[in-house]
Design a protein around this motif. Sequence first.
Motif, PDB file in Angstrom:
ATOM      1  N   ILE A 261       0.849  -1.025   0.021  1.00 16.94           N
ATOM      2  CA  ILE A 261       0.177  -0.436  -0.211  1.00 16.94           C
ATOM      3  C   ILE A 261       1.075   1.237   0.252  1.00 16.94           C
ATOM      4  N   PHE A 262       0.094   2.316  -0.505  1.00 17.25           N
ATOM      5  CA  PHE A 262       0.981   3.680  -0.635  1.00 17.25           C
ATOM      6  C   PHE A 262       0.478   4.177   0.695  1.00 17.25           C
ATOM      7  N   LEU A 263       1.667   4.714   1.426  1.00 16.91           N
ATOM      8  CA  LEU A 263       1.227   6.103   2.931  1.00 16.91           C
ATOM      9  C   LEU A 263       0.502   7.206   2.221  1.00 16.91           C
ATOM     10  N   PRO A 264      -0.406   7.741   3.701  1.00 16.21           N
ATOM     11  CA  PRO A 264       0.081   8.977   3.427  1.00 16.21           C
ATOM     12  C   PRO A 264       0.996  10.025   2.835  1.00 16.21           C
ATOM     13  N   VAL A 265       1.087  10.923   2.150  1.00 15.68           N
ATOM     14  CA  VAL A 265       2.006  11.951   2.542  1.00 15.68           C
ATOM     15  C   VAL A 265       2.149  12.808   3.354  1.00 15.68           C
ATOM     16  N   GLY A 266       3.082  12.773   4.286  1.00  6.18           N
ATOM     17  CA  GLY A 266       2.705  13.275   5.039  1.00  6.18           C
ATOM     18  C   GLY A 266       2.960  12.087   6.755  1.00  6.18           C
ATOM     19  N   MET A 267       2.545  10.785   6.430  1.00  5.82           N
ATOM     20  CA  MET A 267       2.608   9.882   7.408  1.00  5.82           C
ATOM     21  C   MET A 267       4.250   9.591   7.780  1.00  5.82           C
ATOM     22  N   CYS A 268       4.995   9.936   6.790  1.00  5.73           N
ATOM     23  CA  CYS A 268       6.589   9.879   7.052  1.00  5.73           C
ATOM     24  C   CYS A 268       7.216  10.673   6.317  1.00  5.73           C
ATOM     25  N   ASP A 269       8.600  10.924   7.042  1.00  7.03           N
ATOM     26  CA  ASP A 269       9.435  12.486   6.441  1.00  7.03           C
ATOM     27  C   ASP A 269       9.221  12.512   5.009  1.00  7.03           C
ATOM     28  N   THR A 270       9.823  11.375   4.449  1.00  3.20           N
ATOM     29  CA  THR A 270       9.756  11.418   3.018  1.00  3.20           C
ATOM     30  C   THR A 270       8.549   9.952   2.109  1.00  3.20           C
ATOM     31  N   PRO A 271       8.379  10.185   1.272  1.00  2.00           N
ATOM     32  CA  PRO A 271       7.390   9.554   0.218  1.00  2.00           C
ATOM     33  C   PRO A 271       7.129   8.304   0.391  1.00  2.00           C
ATOM     34  N   ALA A 272       6.582   7.593   1.129  1.00  2.00           N
ATOM     35  CA  ALA A 272       6.705   5.604   1.263  1.00  2.00           C
ATOM     36  C   ALA A 272       5.206   4.788   1.479  1.00  2.00           C
ATOM     37  N   VAL A 273       6.404   3.847   1.125  1.00  4.37           N
ATOM     38  CA  VAL A 273       5.068   2.437   0.787  1.00  4.37           C
ATOM     39  C   VAL A 273       5.527   1.440   2.306  1.00  4.37           C
ATOM     40  N   ALA A 274       4.742   0.372   2.261  1.00  2.45           N
ATOM     41  CA  ALA A 274       4.839  -0.376   2.852  1.00  2.45           C
ATOM     42  C   ALA A 274       4.008  -1.604   2.468  1.00  2.45           C
ATOM     43  N   THR A 275       4.312  -2.727   2.889  1.00  2.00           N
ATOM     44  CA  THR A 275       4.143  -4.465   2.330  1.00  2.00           C
ATOM     45  C   THR A 275       4.180  -4.387   3.832  1.00  2.00           C
ATOM     46  N   SER A 276       3.460  -6.410   4.372  1.00  2.29           N
ATOM     47  CA  SER A 276       3.240  -6.864   4.313  1.00  2.29           C
ATOM     48  C   SER A 276       3.429  -8.566   4.170  1.00  2.29           C
ATOM     49  N   SER A 277       4.093  -9.873   4.856  1.00  3.92           N
ATOM     50  CA  SER A 277       4.468 -10.528   4.197  1.00  3.92           C
ATOM     51  C   SER A 277       4.336 -11.637   5.147  1.00  3.92           C
ATOM     52  N   HIS A 278       3.750 -13.229   4.214  1.00  3.48           N
ATOM     53  CA  HIS A 278       3.687 -14.730   5.279  1.00  3.48           C
ATOM     54  C   HIS A 278       5.026 -14.917   5.847  1.00  3.48           C
ATOM     55  N   ASP A 279       5.911 -13.744   6.152  1.00  2.00           N
ATOM     56  CA  ASP A 279       6.922 -13.924   6.790  1.00  2.00           C
ATOM     57  C   ASP A 279       6.931 -13.256   8.273  1.00  2.00           C
ATOM     58  N   CYS A 280       6.022 -12.952   8.691  1.00  3.02           N
ATOM     59  CA  CYS A 280       5.357 -12.453   9.848  1.00  3.02           C
ATOM     60  C   CYS A 280       5.914 -10.780   9.953  1.00  3.02           C
ATOM     61  N   THR A 281       6.502 -10.178   8.905  1.00  2.00           N
ATOM     62  CA  THR A 281       6.674  -8.974   8.726  1.00  2.00           C
ATOM     63  C   THR A 281       6.407  -7.552   8.018  1.00  2.00           C
ATOM     64  N   VAL A 282       5.967  -6.585   8.907  1.00  5.61           N
ATOM     65  CA  VAL A 282       5.323  -5.382   8.144  1.00  5.61           C
ATOM     66  C   VAL A 282       6.687  -4.442   8.070  1.00  5.61           C
ATOM     67  N   LYS A 283       6.635  -4.029   6.769  1.00  2.14           N
ATOM     68  CA  LYS A 283       7.969  -3.252   6.285  1.00  2.14           C
ATOM     69  C   LYS A 283       7.974  -1.517   5.535  1.00  2.14           C
ATOM     70  N   ILE A 284       8.446  -0.530   6.156  1.00  2.00           N
ATOM     71  CA  ILE A 284       8.253   0.730   5.802  1.00  2.00           C
ATOM     72  C   ILE A 284       9.265   0.925   4.686  1.00  2.00           C
ATOM     73  N   TRP A 285       9.446   1.022   3.647  1.00  6.93           N
ATOM     74  CA  TRP A 285      10.146   1.806   2.356  1.00  6.93           C
ATOM     75  C   TRP A 285       9.858   2.894   2.257  1.00  6.93           C
ATOM     76  N   ASP A 286      11.249   3.455   1.664  1.00  2.00           N
ATOM     77  CA  ASP A 286      11.593   4.817   0.650  1.00  2.00           C
ATOM     78  C   ASP A 286      11.470   4.612  -0.512  1.00  2.00           C
ATOM     79  N   GLN A 287       9.581   5.277  -0.450  1.00  5.65           N
ATOM     80  CA  GLN A 287       9.155   5.137  -1.858  1.00  5.65           C
ATOM     81  C   GLN A 287       9.992   5.342  -2.992  1.00  5.65           C
ATOM     82  N   ASN A 288      11.044   6.440  -2.809  1.00  2.00           N
ATOM     83  CA  ASN A 288      11.900   6.862  -4.180  1.00  2.00           C
ATOM     84  C   ASN A 288      13.057   6.219  -3.791  1.00  2.00           C
ATOM     85  N   THR A 289      14.022   5.597  -2.950  1.00  2.00           N
ATOM     86  CA  THR A 289      15.014   5.024  -2.724  1.00  2.00           C
ATOM     87  C   THR A 289      15.452   3.605  -3.285  1.00  2.00           C
TER      88      THR A 289
END
Length: 343
Positions: A261-289
């Motif tokens: 999913i895309f995260l709302p603008v301003g939720m992080c200091d940089t544009p960000a996306v989030a993922t969830s996996s069968h490995d039991c982790t949720v990760k937040i990523w810098d959308q650009n890098t």
Amino acid sequence: MGKLQSKVKRNGSKYRAESRREECAPVQLPRQHSRAHNDAVTYIAALKSDLCVSGGKDKAVVVSNWRTGSALKRLVGHEREVTKVSCVFGSNRLFSASRDKTVLMWDLHGKLGPAQRFMGHHLIVTGLAVSADCRLLLTGSRDNTLCKWDVESGQCVQNTGICRNLVTHLCWVPGESYVLQTSEDKMIRVWDSRDLQVAHTFPMKQYIQMHCDVSQDGNYCLTCSNGFGGQGCEATLWDLRQTKDKVCEYRGHLQSTASCIFLPVGMCDTPAVATSSHDCTVKIWDQNTGACLSNLFLDGAGPLSSLAVCDSSSVLCATFNSGIYSLQMDRSKGAALRQVLNF
């Protein structure tokens, strides 16, 4: 001695799990509430500022107050597992798809039974996308077909099929007539809902595409793939304004990435996306890098099936073993997530 040592097999997945726990910072236990579902939660979506809707293997659709963890409505009408739920944020209509081959529409303030039934697929329905005015509904199935429905009448006004196009997810592009679709044939298609024709395709990926999302401005889309042992398991950013190649990839999950999913603008200091996996982790990523900004391990939750954004600081995570988690972004610690509620 050497012969004996050669017979010892090391459990690679065990060591990966241990290292995963070392990487993730300890978290406070969330407040526990009664479970919204009595089995695995398969999908979740934000309905209003304080409400969410979820579907589960228990065949139920549940409307909950995610701030308090209380279930407000339990909607029963499907004969088999609910696979997807969808709604337009702020509306009173919600839709659910099921392994029973049907899609049901529910009225938030109406009777407990379904307000409309959409019947026409021959296999499990795995994709749901509703237009912003809630007048059109697109559904996709493992029967290789897409159907367009008039919401008021419940009638299928158009359908089309593509060989081996086993639909995994559908997502409406905000402000447009286009719908994004992922498939088990590893293709990512953009459909024009006006004539139900494929308008664009992105380059084929190596693994099955599990889920998709579109940015609020309608310029970018995300897809994520299955995989194992760290192979595949990535999320991919694409530019909807051109279909030549991917913009960025987000790699780090060890098992299938089920939701992105895309995260709302301003939720992080940089544009960000989030993922969830069968490995039991949720990760937040810098959308650009593509850099991983934070990593939360939900111990004992089992495969994580779905994510939904609630407000400017909260994310919901549906799980197979532990119901639904409400996660909050801690801006004082960068993009770190912490568990608040479990319901």
